[in-house]
Design a protein around this motif. Structure first.
Motif, PDB file in Angstrom:
ATOM      1  N   VAL A 187      -6.305 -46.556  12.299  1.00 38.73           N
ATOM      2  CA  VAL A 187      -5.110 -47.068  11.644  1.00 38.73           C
ATOM      3  C   VAL A 187      -3.964 -46.173  12.081  1.00 38.73           C
ATOM      4  O   VAL A 187      -4.029 -44.955  11.906  1.00 38.73           O
ATOM      5  N   ILE A 188      -2.933 -46.735  12.661  1.00 42.13           N
ATOM      6  CA  ILE A 188      -1.794 -45.961  13.138  1.00 42.13           C
ATOM      7  C   ILE A 188      -0.686 -46.022  12.091  1.00 42.13           C
ATOM      8  O   ILE A 188      -0.303 -47.104  11.647  1.00 42.13           O
ATOM      9  N   ILE A 189      -0.192 -44.855  11.723  1.00 45.99           N
ATOM     10  CA  ILE A 189       0.877 -44.781  10.745  1.00 45.99           C
ATOM     11  C   ILE A 189       2.038 -44.046  11.397  1.00 45.99           C
ATOM     12  O   ILE A 189       1.863 -43.004  11.996  1.00 45.99           O
ATOM     13  N   GLY A 190       3.224 -44.574  11.256  1.00 44.74           N
ATOM     14  CA  GLY A 190       4.422 -43.940  11.783  1.00 44.74           C
ATOM     15  C   GLY A 190       5.635 -44.718  11.324  1.00 44.74           C
ATOM     16  O   GLY A 190       5.533 -45.890  10.968  1.00 44.74           O
ATOM     17  N   GLU A 191       6.766 -44.069  11.349  1.00 46.70           N
ATOM     18  CA  GLU A 191       7.977 -44.718  10.878  1.00 46.70           C
ATOM     19  C   GLU A 191       8.726 -45.450  11.984  1.00 46.70           C
ATOM     20  O   GLU A 191       9.417 -46.413  11.722  1.00 46.70           O
ATOM     21  N   THR A 192       8.582 -44.987  13.220  1.00 47.28           N
ATOM     22  CA  THR A 192       9.282 -45.617  14.331  1.00 47.28           C
ATOM     23  C   THR A 192       8.278 -46.048  15.390  1.00 47.28           C
ATOM     24  O   THR A 192       7.136 -45.591  15.405  1.00 47.28           O
ATOM     25  N   ALA A 193       8.729 -46.902  16.285  1.00 50.51           N
ATOM     26  CA  ALA A 193       7.865 -47.343  17.377  1.00 50.51           C
ATOM     27  C   ALA A 193       7.466 -46.150  18.246  1.00 50.51           C
ATOM     28  O   ALA A 193       6.338 -46.071  18.727  1.00 50.51           O
ATOM     29  N   GLU A 194       8.369 -45.195  18.436  1.00 48.54           N
ATOM     30  CA  GLU A 194       8.085 -44.013  19.246  1.00 48.54           C
ATOM     31  C   GLU A 194       6.978 -43.176  18.601  1.00 48.54           C
ATOM     32  O   GLU A 194       6.047 -42.732  19.277  1.00 48.54           O
ATOM     33  N   GLN A 195       7.060 -42.974  17.265  1.00 42.79           N
ATOM     34  CA  GLN A 195       6.020 -42.225  16.574  1.00 42.79           C
ATOM     35  C   GLN A 195       4.682 -42.952  16.674  1.00 42.79           C
ATOM     36  O   GLN A 195       3.655 -42.338  16.934  1.00 42.79           O
ATOM     37  N   LYS A 196       4.704 -44.261  16.474  1.00 41.87           N
ATOM     38  CA  LYS A 196       3.465 -45.025  16.561  1.00 41.87           C
ATOM     39  C   LYS A 196       2.846 -44.892  17.947  1.00 41.87           C
ATOM     40  O   LYS A 196       1.640 -44.737  18.078  1.00 41.87           O
ATOM     41  N   GLN A 197       3.669 -44.936  18.997  1.00 42.61           N
ATOM     42  CA  GLN A 197       3.172 -44.791  20.362  1.00 42.61           C
ATOM     43  C   GLN A 197       2.583 -43.402  20.583  1.00 42.61           C
ATOM     44  O   GLN A 197       1.526 -43.261  21.200  1.00 42.61           O
ATOM     45  N   GLN A 198       3.257 -42.353  20.064  1.00 44.51           N
ATOM     46  CA  GLN A 198       2.747 -40.997  20.215  1.00 44.51           C
ATOM     47  C   GLN A 198       1.386 -40.865  19.547  1.00 44.51           C
ATOM     48  O   GLN A 198       0.452 -40.324  20.128  1.00 44.51           O
ATOM     49  N   PHE A 199       1.268 -41.367  18.319  1.00 41.58           N
ATOM     50  CA  PHE A 199       0.016 -41.254  17.592  1.00 41.58           C
ATOM     51  C   PHE A 199      -1.082 -42.057  18.270  1.00 41.58           C
ATOM     52  O   PHE A 199      -2.216 -41.609  18.377  1.00 41.58           O
ATOM     53  N   GLN A 200      -0.745 -43.246  18.749  1.00 33.32           N
ATOM     54  CA  GLN A 200      -1.744 -44.065  19.417  1.00 33.32           C
ATOM     55  C   GLN A 200      -2.240 -43.377  20.685  1.00 33.32           C
ATOM     56  O   GLN A 200      -3.436 -43.346  20.953  1.00 33.32           O
ATOM     57  N   SER A 201      -1.323 -42.789  21.451  1.00 32.57           N
ATOM     58  CA  SER A 201      -1.715 -42.076  22.670  1.00 32.57           C
ATOM     59  C   SER A 201      -2.609 -40.881  22.338  1.00 32.57           C
ATOM     60  O   SER A 201      -3.604 -40.625  23.010  1.00 32.57           O
ATOM     61  N   TYR A 202      -2.242 -40.150  21.284  1.00 33.07           N
ATOM     62  CA  TYR A 202      -3.018 -38.978  20.874  1.00 33.07           C
ATOM     63  C   TYR A 202      -4.441 -39.384  20.488  1.00 33.07           C
ATOM     64  O   TYR A 202      -5.409 -38.805  20.953  1.00 33.07           O
TER      65      TYR A 202
END
Length: 170
Positions: free
Chosen positions: A17-32
Motif C-alpha cells: 500500500v503506497i501512502i504519500g501526499e503528492t505524486a512525487e512522494q508516491k513515486q519515491q515510495f513505490q521505487s523504494y
C-alpha cells in the motif's frame, strides 16, 4: 507519510500500500519498495553459475558499472535540526558529492534513524536538488521528519542501498 506493508510477508507489488501526499512522494515510495521486493532477485543473480550465458553477461556488466557509480557517490554532513514552528519535528539534510567521471542522476538518498539503544525509529529517502550531479559536483538533499524530534543520541545512517540512481546511466 510512509509506505506500509500489509500483514503477512509482502512478495509482490500488489501487496504494498503506497501512502504519500503528492505524486512525487508516491513515486519515491513505490521505487523504494520495488527495490526491497527486488532484493530476492539480486540474491539469485549473486549465486555462482557454471557457465555465463550472454544474456547474463550484459546484466553483470551493467551491475558492475552501477556498483562503481554507487561507490563514487559520497555523503557528508548529515544533520538533524529542529523545526522551530513544528514542535517534535526535524529537518534532515546532507551533502552528496559525485566523484564519478560522468554525470549521475540520483533519485533518492536512503536513510534510517536509530535511537540511543540502536532501535529503528524511521526510514526514509531524500531527493537531492538538483538530482543530476556533474562530475566533482556537490548538491544538498533534505527531508522533513514530522514525528522525529532531533536528539543528540539519535543516529542517522545510510541504508543499503544508500542511493537510488536513474536506470539510464552509461
Amino acid at each position: 507519510m510512509f509506505p506500509l506493508a500489509l500483514p503477512a510477508v509482502a512478495q509482490a507489488e500488489q501487496d504494498i500500500v503506497i501512502i504519500g501526499e503528492t505524486a512525487e512522494q508516491k513515486q519515491q515510495f513505490q521505487s523504494y519498495w520495488q527495490q526491497l521486493i527486488n532484493l530476492n532477485q539480486a540474491a539469485e543473480r549473486a549465486r555462482p553459475r557454471s557457465a555465463v550465458q550472454p544474456k547474463y553477461a550484459a546484466r553483470d556488466d551493467r551491475d558492475l558499472k552501477l556498483q562503481k557509480i554507487l561507490r563514487n557517490l559520497k555523503v557528508e554532513d548529515i544533520d538533524l535540526d529542529y523545526i522551530i514552528q513544528l514542535n517534535g519535528s526535524s529537518h534532515l539534510s546532507g551533502i552528496l558529492t559525485n566523484e564519478n567521471d560522468q554525470p549521475v542522476t540520483v533519485i533518492a538518498v536512503n536513510y534510517e534513524i536509530l535511537d540511543r539503544r540502536g532501535n529503528l525509529l524511521q526510514t526514509g529517502s531524500a531527493q537531492p536538488k538538483p538530482s543530476t550531479i556533474g562530475p566533482g559536483q556537490s548538491v544538498t538533499f533534505a527531508d522533513t521528519l514530522w514525528t522525529i524530534a532531533p536528539d543528540e543520541a539519535y543516529e542517522v545512517r545510510l541504508l543499503d542501498p544508500a542511493f537510488q540512481v536513474s536506470p539510464d546511466f552509461k
